[in-house]
Design a protein around this motif. Sequence first.
Motif, PDB file in Angstrom:
ATOM      1  N   SER A  80      39.853  25.535  86.182  1.00 25.67           N
ATOM      2  CA  SER A  80      40.149  26.911  85.827  1.00 25.67           C
ATOM      3  C   SER A  80      40.497  27.030  84.349  1.00 25.67           C
ATOM      4  O   SER A  80      40.059  27.949  83.660  1.00 25.67           O
ATOM      5  CB  SER A  80      41.301  27.433  86.687  1.00 25.67           C
ATOM      6  OG  SER A  80      41.633  28.742  86.297  1.00 25.67           O
ATOM      7  N   LEU A 118      33.276  21.037  82.510  1.00 31.60           N
ATOM      8  CA  LEU A 118      33.740  21.545  83.814  1.00 31.60           C
ATOM      9  C   LEU A 118      32.766  21.173  84.910  1.00 31.60           C
ATOM     10  O   LEU A 118      33.159  20.702  85.983  1.00 31.60           O
ATOM     11  CB  LEU A 118      33.916  23.056  83.704  1.00 31.60           C
ATOM     12  CG  LEU A 118      34.552  23.810  84.889  1.00 31.60           C
ATOM     13  CD1 LEU A 118      35.050  25.167  84.412  1.00 31.60           C
ATOM     14  CD2 LEU A 118      33.593  24.014  86.041  1.00 31.60           C
ATOM     15  N   TYR A 145      37.354  26.721  82.265  1.00 29.28           N
ATOM     16  CA  TYR A 145      36.528  27.931  82.346  1.00 29.28           C
ATOM     17  C   TYR A 145      37.103  29.039  81.465  1.00 29.28           C
ATOM     18  O   TYR A 145      36.376  29.695  80.710  1.00 29.28           O
ATOM     19  CB  TYR A 145      36.431  28.395  83.797  1.00 29.28           C
ATOM     20  CG  TYR A 145      35.533  29.615  83.980  1.00 29.28           C
ATOM     21  CD1 TYR A 145      34.155  29.510  83.863  1.00 29.28           C
ATOM     22  CD2 TYR A 145      36.077  30.868  84.260  1.00 29.28           C
ATOM     23  CE1 TYR A 145      33.329  30.618  84.010  1.00 29.28           C
ATOM     24  CE2 TYR A 145      35.269  31.986  84.421  1.00 29.28           C
ATOM     25  CZ  TYR A 145      33.901  31.858  84.291  1.00 29.28           C
ATOM     26  OH  TYR A 145      33.096  32.966  84.441  1.00 29.28           O
ATOM     27  N   ALA A 193      30.934  29.014  86.523  1.00 31.39           N
ATOM     28  CA  ALA A 193      30.705  28.225  85.313  1.00 31.39           C
ATOM     29  C   ALA A 193      29.215  28.003  85.103  1.00 31.39           C
ATOM     30  O   ALA A 193      28.709  28.061  83.967  1.00 31.39           O
ATOM     31  CB  ALA A 193      31.437  26.884  85.428  1.00 31.39           C
ATOM     32  N   LEU A 229      32.107  24.287  79.318  1.00 30.27           N
ATOM     33  CA  LEU A 229      31.490  24.552  80.621  1.00 30.27           C
ATOM     34  C   LEU A 229      30.741  23.322  81.137  1.00 30.27           C
ATOM     35  O   LEU A 229      30.749  23.038  82.348  1.00 30.27           O
ATOM     36  CB  LEU A 229      30.540  25.744  80.517  1.00 30.27           C
ATOM     37  CG  LEU A 229      31.236  27.106  80.307  1.00 30.27           C
ATOM     38  CD1 LEU A 229      30.202  28.172  79.951  1.00 30.27           C
ATOM     39  CD2 LEU A 229      32.019  27.513  81.554  1.00 30.27           C
ATOM     40  N   HIS A 234      30.872  24.687  90.887  1.00 31.99           N
ATOM     41  CA  HIS A 234      31.555  25.840  90.292  1.00 31.99           C
ATOM     42  C   HIS A 234      30.498  26.849  89.809  1.00 31.99           C
ATOM     43  O   HIS A 234      30.000  26.776  88.690  1.00 31.99           O
ATOM     44  CB  HIS A 234      32.427  25.368  89.129  1.00 31.99           C
ATOM     45  CG  HIS A 234      33.455  26.365  88.700  1.00 31.99           C
ATOM     46  ND1 HIS A 234      33.153  27.602  88.175  1.00 31.99           N
ATOM     47  CD2 HIS A 234      34.826  26.314  88.730  1.00 31.99           C
ATOM     48  CE1 HIS A 234      34.256  28.256  87.880  1.00 31.99           C
ATOM     49  NE2 HIS A 234      35.298  27.481  88.208  1.00 31.99           N
TER      50      HIS A 234
END
Length: 943
Positions: free
Chosen positions: A40, A65, A43, A75, A62, A72
């Motif tokens: 989180s 992530l 992002y 993302a 991103l 996700h």
Amino acid sequence: MNDRTQHAYRAKAVGLILLSGLLATWGAIAKPVPALSDASALYEDARARASADDYAGAVIQLKNLLQQTPEHLPARITLGEYLIREGDPQGAEKELRIALARGAEPLAVFPALGNAFLMQREYQKILETIRPKGLGAKAGYEVLVLRGRAHFELGHLAEAGRSFREAHALESQRTEALLGLAQVAQTNGQYADAKRLADQAIMLAPQDPEGWYQKGQVLNASRDAEGALSAYNKALELGPKRMRTRMARAGLYLDLGEFKKAEADAQFVRDANPLDLQASFVLWQAALQLGEEAEAKASIQIVAERLSAIKDSELLNELYLLRIAAILSYAQRDLAKADRYLSRFVELSPNDQNMQRLMGQVKFLLGDAQGAIRVLYPLYQRDPKNVEVLSNLGQAYLQLGNYHEASAMFERAIVITPGNTELAASLALGRVGAGSWDDAISGLEGALQGDEKGRATSLLLTILQLKRDEPDQALKTIQALCARYPDDPTARNLLGVVQASRRDYVAARKTFEETIKLAPDYLPPEYNLAKFSLAEGDIDGARKRLEAVVTRNPRSEAALMLLAEIAIRQQNTQAAADWMEKAVGAAPQAIKAQARLAELHLTLKHSAEALRVATRLVDRNPENALAVETLANVQLALDKRDLASRNFRTAVRYASYDGAQLMRIARQQVALEDYDEARKTLIKATNSSVSREAQAALARLDTRVGEFDAAMVRIKEIQAAESKNPLPDILLGELYLQRKELVPAVTAFETAQSKAPSTQGVLGLVDALTASGDLAKAVTTLETWTTAHSGDIEAKRKLALVYLPVMQLDKAEALHVQLLVQQPDDPVLLSNLARIYQLKKDPRARALAEKAVLNAPQWAVALDTLGWILVTEGETEGGLRYLREAIARQNNPLTRYHLAQALSELGRTDEAKVELSAIISAGKPADLVKDVQRYYDGLADKK
């Protein structure tokens, strides 16, 4: 076009092209990325970076992530969007497709995925992948706009308009669909509608620079430079860093001659992005015009070096690079390379009218006039008021010898720019080719009033005055030009031509000789002195001088062609063909010269050579309409009817909207009795400058095949449009004549003659009078006409024929002999005179009939004439062969009667009866049937 004019045109063309140029923009340099582990947090950090224009840093976050948490979806979708902003559409497509595969909502992915496809020019993928069905109104709007843009880029303007209209119906307060509709209208040349739509978008979003930019594009395309500049200024006021708009304004400044301002805009872009090639290119153009040699050299060196470092595979798939490469190649006069780049560019971007216009110009300069027309004609259809397109199309049609179309284009251009002397001169050339001498001369005289020193205009006006047999006016025009340009060999050579036309041969010869001293390498006066020798009967002297010209310039097509003419005069057909071959070799790209060579071979009965030349012409120019038409004509002359028919169809396909050529082909198709194809050809011709002629030909075709109601409809349409024109009455007369309604036929032709007497009208009237049995009136009508129109050869030919059924053989003979002096190889005249001599028992009949067959070996009438003469001279077996050949080619009852009599003479009575029975069963013509019946009855008791 002289060098100065070409340079000015190129500068203007480049300026126009750059108006719609696209410029890639680059994001800011990425900031250092801290290590974060929480998905989180990563992002949100990425979103924050994007808000600060740090899209590069956002992408890194991103990606980090997604390495930790591949599922996700927010993302993944956001990464796709940011990759688009970073100029990586392939990476964006990959991420967005993964998002879809992992179950992302299509409406969340489609807008970004569509933009990724747009950046890659994968327009078909948009149409196949992104569909509005089942999506909500908002997503449906965005999808429809994407599909509209895809259709637009593919050249599907109707579908694009439909998608944009559907999108606007969903959300009428958004501007994207309106601006898309404005682009469609602009591309179709509907500038008022395009401006209205752009204004509507501006009313909805007055602070959006895109609306002002699009308005500027519309106004620029419609030649409202002041309005376009105002719109670009407003767009840059609202969005000063919009590089595309700044480059569009730079292009407009170039076009307006405000080179310092163009330089400033281009420098702004290059300062923001030193790697921008288009900015460097505009800087080069501006520096050239400003005389800043160092800056021009530096800028073009940057462009050339960067382009040379790019692989062809990359260059040919990147519009931005292709545009620069094409324009640079054109400016450097590397036309072959420019054509290659432009062809690829237009393939990728079929709606870029500026680049299409440049492509048409390049093809014309390469000598591919037909290719230029294929490119430029759709632009003309979209924008019929574009002077550059009209002028270029006119020049291309002139190069092809399509004078009617050329004149039509130049006339439209002059209406828009009435003071343009170059257009006036070009229009005069077109009118000359179309036979409109008066209009051509008056147009040039008007042009000279506005441009007294116009060299090209004066030269052309002099030539036209000569053609009009106005040597005194021509002398006045050319003397004025020579006074202004005393050392101009072209003007002085033409002065000699004018003096010769006035029979001042001493002065003419002196002028030519002085011109040779003035410019020894200028060959036209040598050529003209050779023509002098030829006119004086000194054929050997003419040949020697021409051979000297060819020795100095082996590629002098005019001299080579004249040497071929001399060889024909001396009946040295092989030498004529050899010289003509050399003329073609001198201009291997000159399709007209090769077509003439094929025609010459046909005239000389060199069928195999004609076929060889025509076949080679098509092999080298497989998509050239004249080449294919030439081959079809040769095949028709060789009685290869199926091949000829097929190639005429092909020629029609390549002929674009060349009205004169389409009419020629249609006539041949009618001769082949290929009526369906002739109809298609004529319908196509109705969309050209010979529309009325094509409509009349369609009416005649309907009449010929018995479609009388359809013919009548067409005739009434022509009559409604041109009530004072005699043509509809002539067409009516032909229709009534075909229907055997002889009284109204005579009336219709008489009405036509009362409106405007013509050869066509009098010949139709004579046909109607003959069909109704009033031969005496037919003869007197023609005699009256030919007395008043002594130069009307066609009417004299008709009179010579009409004398035969009334047995005025002496008059018929005298007129045929007179006509044969002018047309000694005409098979119709030869065959008719042979008939006359046969009737008068003149022994010259046979030689004339043999010559007629030699000149037209497949013409049934000539074959019948020779066959019957042989039979009557006692050579029945020889005559029978020609008669059978004739009946195989045309089922003529008179020929069949001759055949029966030949068979009877040979004692083959049963065979003769079969032929006679066929005539009797047919029952026509009635007078002949009576004779045949009597002859048959005389054979009744014979075995």
